[in-house]
Design an enzyme around this catalytic site. Sequence first.
Site, mmCIF file in Angstrom:
data_model
loop_
_atom_site.group_PDB
_atom_site.id
_atom_site.type_symbol
_atom_site.label_atom_id
_atom_site.label_comp_id
_atom_site.label_asym_id
_atom_site.label_seq_id
_atom_site.Cartn_x
_atom_site.Cartn_y
_atom_site.Cartn_z
ATOM 1 N N CYS A 265 -8.493 -15.475 -19.945
ATOM 2 C CA CYS A 265 -9.397 -14.923 -20.960
ATOM 3 C C CYS A 265 -8.593 -13.984 -21.849
ATOM 4 C CB CYS A 265 -10.523 -14.159 -20.259
ATOM 5 S SG CYS A 265 -11.632 -13.295 -21.386
ATOM 6 N N CYS B 255 -8.808 -17.935 -27.768
ATOM 7 C CA CYS B 255 -9.912 -17.783 -26.823
ATOM 8 C C CYS B 255 -9.924 -19.065 -26.011
ATOM 9 C CB CYS B 255 -11.231 -17.604 -27.555
ATOM 10 S SG CYS B 255 -12.680 -17.702 -26.470
HETATM 11 N N1 DGL Z 1 -12.787 -16.983 -22.840
HETATM 12 C C1 DGL Z 1 -12.683 -15.700 -23.450
HETATM 13 C C2 DGL Z 1 -11.358 -15.526 -24.199
HETATM 14 O O1 DGL Z 1 -10.390 -16.229 -23.960
HETATM 15 C C3 DGL Z 1 -13.773 -15.128 -24.311
HETATM 16 C C4 DGL Z 1 -15.180 -15.458 -24.293
HETATM 17 C C5 DGL Z 1 -16.094 -14.244 -24.261
HETATM 18 O O2 DGL Z 1 -16.419 -13.663 -25.321
HETATM 19 O O3 DGL Z 1 -16.456 -13.884 -23.146
HETATM 20 O O4 DGL Z 1 -11.246 -14.657 -24.998
#
Ligand code: DGL
Length: 263
Positions: free
Chosen positions: A75, A188
């Site tokens: 993330c 993301c």
């Molecule tokens: N999967 C997350 C990232 O790589 C973000 C998604 C969220 O806003 O929770 O930033």
Amino acid sequence: MSHTPTILVFDSGLGGLTVFREIIRVRPLANYVYVADDAYFPYGQHTEDEIIARVVPLIGELITAHRPDLVVIACNTASTLVMAHLREAYTVPFVGTVPAIKPACASSKTKRVSVLGTKGTVKREYTKALIRDFAQGCDVTLVGAENLASLAEAALKGENISDEAIAAEISPCFLNGDARTDTVVLACTHYPLLNDRLSALAPWSVDWIDPAPAIARRVNDLLGASNSGTHSSPAQFIFTSGQEPSPILAKALQPFFGARLVA
Ligand code: DGL
């Protein structure tokens, strides 16, 4: 490493699966735990202090519960904030996921690159430092998408997401002045869930940079030589809310786990 390692992959939701599927491909011989912090999703809507206060103790609980040999924070919104805190608090090795600005700028021909991330990720000092250090003469545009992670999750869960909704989120990436944007960093982990639609809705063709394969290689290198053979123990999939995936989602999850069953 002589025993079969346990790898814990963590994200706010289902986006980390785009990293997970690459890791499992290069490192089949491991035990896997995937944790989606759906109870706190989306991280992009939380403040920096809230994310640190949420993620650091939660990872501690997960380490106690699952005893991983390595933890992947799949993330960007969390990794651009919490990696130093995690490394200070726990001895387990961590691999983070941060915007792939260096390779994107190295490969851009027009020297015009956009970074598409959550509102949180594009605001981070960490991201700005990457641009200062690695822009290599490129003009870098930061694009904070309000809802794209949620739209990607909804699409994976089988909901109908309109082209207009996706196009509105990605359109600020495409600059057409003295030079055209030719490279977009997927900053993301949710966004590669929409790969086909991103390509179809782009006003012109660009390179979409997804760091997942590079992250998988890093995980594999850190774990060291693998025992040969295959491994068939089921992977664990956990929602922090405690809910079970719906039948539609359970079916959608399976391709990310390769041949492995999900427990
Ligand atoms: N999967 C997350 C990232 O790589 C973000 C998604 C969220 O806003 O929770 O930033």
